[in-house]
Design a protein around this motif. Structure first.
Motif, PDB file in Angstrom:
ATOM      1  N   THR A  28       0.854  -1.186   0.000  1.00 22.15           N
ATOM      2  CA  THR A  28       0.000   0.000   0.000  1.00 22.15           C
ATOM      3  C   THR A  28       0.891   1.239   0.000  1.00 22.15           C
ATOM      4  N   PRO A  29       0.319   2.420  -0.232  1.00 20.04           N
ATOM      5  CA  PRO A  29       1.127   3.640  -0.142  1.00 20.04           C
ATOM      6  C   PRO A  29       1.756   3.829   1.240  1.00 20.04           C
ATOM      7  N   ASP A  30       1.136   3.242   2.289  1.00 23.61           N
ATOM      8  CA  ASP A  30       1.644   3.365   3.655  1.00 23.61           C
ATOM      9  C   ASP A  30       2.580   2.235   4.058  1.00 23.61           C
ATOM     10  N   GLY A  31       2.815   1.278   3.157  1.00 21.88           N
ATOM     11  CA  GLY A  31       3.694   0.158   3.473  1.00 21.88           C
ATOM     12  C   GLY A  31       2.989  -1.178   3.304  1.00 21.88           C
ATOM     13  N   PRO A  32       3.609  -2.255   3.771  1.00 27.55           N
ATOM     14  CA  PRO A  32       3.020  -3.586   3.604  1.00 27.55           C
ATOM     15  C   PRO A  32       1.782  -3.777   4.482  1.00 27.55           C
ATOM     16  N   ALA A  33       0.867  -4.627   4.001  1.00 24.79           N
ATOM     17  CA  ALA A  33      -0.366  -4.920   4.740  1.00 24.79           C
ATOM     18  C   ALA A  33      -0.880  -6.294   4.322  1.00 24.79           C
ATOM     19  N   ILE A  34      -1.865  -6.777   5.054  1.00 26.67           N
ATOM     20  CA  ILE A  34      -2.570  -8.014   4.737  1.00 26.67           C
ATOM     21  C   ILE A  34      -4.000  -7.621   4.371  1.00 26.67           C
ATOM     22  N   ALA A  35      -4.524  -8.177   3.283  1.00 28.60           N
ATOM     23  CA  ALA A  35      -5.884  -7.871   2.848  1.00 28.60           C
ATOM     24  C   ALA A  35      -6.661  -9.162   2.641  1.00 28.60           C
ATOM     25  N   GLU A  36      -7.946  -9.130   2.970  1.00 19.94           N
ATOM     26  CA  GLU A  36      -8.859 -10.227   2.662  1.00 19.94           C
ATOM     27  C   GLU A  36      -9.785  -9.737   1.558  1.00 19.94           C
ATOM     28  N   VAL A  37      -9.873 -10.526   0.498  1.00 18.97           N
ATOM     29  CA  VAL A  37     -10.637 -10.145  -0.683  1.00 18.97           C
ATOM     30  C   VAL A  37     -11.530 -11.305  -1.088  1.00 18.97           C
ATOM     31  N   LEU A  38     -12.759 -10.986  -1.483  1.00 23.38           N
ATOM     32  CA  LEU A  38     -13.673 -11.987  -2.029  1.00 23.38           C
ATOM     33  C   LEU A  38     -13.770 -11.778  -3.529  1.00 23.38           C
ATOM     34  N   GLY A  39     -13.510 -12.835  -4.284  1.00 24.03           N
ATOM     35  CA  GLY A  39     -13.644 -12.782  -5.733  1.00 24.03           C
ATOM     36  C   GLY A  39     -15.015 -13.273  -6.142  1.00 24.03           C
ATOM     37  N   PRO A  40     -15.413 -13.036  -7.383  1.00 22.08           N
ATOM     38  CA  PRO A  40     -16.723 -13.517  -7.845  1.00 22.08           C
ATOM     39  C   PRO A  40     -16.734 -15.036  -7.971  1.00 22.08           C
ATOM     40  N   GLN A  41     -17.925 -15.645  -7.833  1.00 17.70           N
ATOM     41  CA  GLN A  41     -18.062 -17.094  -7.989  1.00 17.70           C
ATOM     42  C   GLN A  41     -17.638 -17.521  -9.391  1.00 17.70           C
ATOM     43  N   THR A  42     -18.066 -16.761 -10.383  1.00 14.77           N
ATOM     44  CA  THR A  42     -17.702 -17.016 -11.767  1.00 14.77           C
ATOM     45  C   THR A  42     -16.897 -15.824 -12.258  1.00 14.77           C
ATOM     46  N   PRO A  43     -15.667 -16.028 -12.727  1.00 15.61           N
ATOM     47  CA  PRO A  43     -14.834 -14.906 -13.158  1.00 15.61           C
ATOM     48  C   PRO A  43     -15.549 -13.988 -14.155  1.00 15.61           C
ATOM     49  N   GLY A  44     -15.451 -12.687 -13.897  1.00 15.70           N
ATOM     50  CA  GLY A  44     -16.021 -11.686 -14.794  1.00 15.70           C
ATOM     51  C   GLY A  44     -17.507 -11.421 -14.610  1.00 15.70           C
ATOM     52  N   THR A  45     -18.148 -12.026 -13.603  1.00 18.08           N
ATOM     53  CA  THR A  45     -19.594 -11.849 -13.458  1.00 18.08           C
ATOM     54  C   THR A  45     -19.989 -10.845 -12.384  1.00 18.08           C
ATOM     55  N   ALA A  46     -19.136 -10.559 -11.438  1.00 16.03           N
ATOM     56  CA  ALA A  46     -19.497  -9.658 -10.341  1.00 16.03           C
ATOM     57  C   ALA A  46     -18.246  -8.935  -9.867  1.00 16.03           C
ATOM     58  N   PRO A  47     -18.420  -7.817  -9.162  1.00 22.41           N
ATOM     59  CA  PRO A  47     -17.230  -7.121  -8.654  1.00 22.41           C
ATOM     60  C   PRO A  47     -16.562  -7.908  -7.530  1.00 22.41           C
ATOM     61  N   TRP A  48     -15.315  -7.601  -7.309  1.00 22.26           N
ATOM     62  CA  TRP A  48     -14.576  -8.137  -6.173  1.00 22.26           C
ATOM     63  C   TRP A  48     -14.967  -7.321  -4.952  1.00 22.26           C
ATOM     64  N   THR A  49     -14.734  -7.857  -3.764  1.00 19.63           N
ATOM     65  CA  THR A  49     -15.030  -7.145  -2.518  1.00 19.63           C
ATOM     66  C   THR A  49     -13.802  -7.139  -1.627  1.00 19.63           C
ATOM     67  N   LEU A  50     -13.361  -5.956  -1.227  1.00 24.62           N
ATOM     68  CA  LEU A  50     -12.280  -5.821  -0.255  1.00 24.62           C
ATOM     69  C   LEU A  50     -12.927  -5.929   1.116  1.00 24.62           C
ATOM     70  N   HIS A  51     -12.640  -7.012   1.816  1.00 25.44           N
ATOM     71  CA  HIS A  51     -13.298  -7.303   3.086  1.00 25.44           C
ATOM     72  C   HIS A  51     -12.581  -6.636   4.268  1.00 25.44           C
ATOM     73  N   ARG A  52     -11.267  -6.839   4.382  1.00 23.35           N
ATOM     74  CA  ARG A  52     -10.485  -6.266   5.491  1.00 23.35           C
ATOM     75  C   ARG A  52      -9.076  -5.917   5.028  1.00 23.35           C
ATOM     76  N   VAL A  53      -8.451  -5.017   5.774  1.00 20.79           N
ATOM     77  CA  VAL A  53      -7.035  -4.690   5.569  1.00 20.79           C
ATOM     78  C   VAL A  53      -6.407  -4.496   6.937  1.00 20.79           C
ATOM     79  N   TRP A  54      -5.236  -5.119   7.127  1.00 17.94           N
ATOM     80  CA  TRP A  54      -4.434  -4.924   8.348  1.00 17.94           C
ATOM     81  C   TRP A  54      -3.091  -4.346   7.954  1.00 17.94           C
ATOM     82  N   SER A  55      -2.672  -3.317   8.649  1.00 21.44           N
ATOM     83  CA  SER A  55      -1.353  -2.717   8.377  1.00 21.44           C
ATOM     84  C   SER A  55      -0.289  -3.376   9.212  1.00 21.44           C
TER      85      SER A  55
END
Length: 78
Positions: free
Chosen positions: A51-78
């Motif tokens: 990230t611009p502030d340095g390294p972090a851990i992120a949890e992301v949900l992808g779509p069930q079928t690629p290209g059918t729905a947006p991704w969701t950024l669930h959490r971020v830890w710095s």
């Protein structure tokens, strides 16, 4: 930090995210730490990101079928 907001993702040829972009900025994926998908559910990724502030851990949900729905950024830890 719990976020739960839609983001766009650039993916590799295998469908894993390589970069995530949303209202909070752009995160470059350095490494996929975990990946799993329960039957009938979205694919879940735990990522090491830069990230611009340095390294972090992120949890992301992808779509069930690629290209059918947006991704969701669930959490971020710095």
């Amino acid at each position: 930090m719990l976020i739960d907001e839609p983001v766009s993702a650039e993916t590799t040829s295998t469908g894993r995210p390589s970069q995530i972009t949303g209202p909070r900025g752009r995160y470059r994926v350095r490494r996929v730490l975990e990946e799993w998908q329960a039957p009938g559910q979205a694919r879940f990724y735990r990522l090491q990101v830069a990230t611009p502030d340095g390294p972090a851990i992120a949890e992301v949900l992808g779509p069930q079928t690629p290209g059918t729905a947006p991704w969701t950024l669930h959490r971020v830890w710095s």
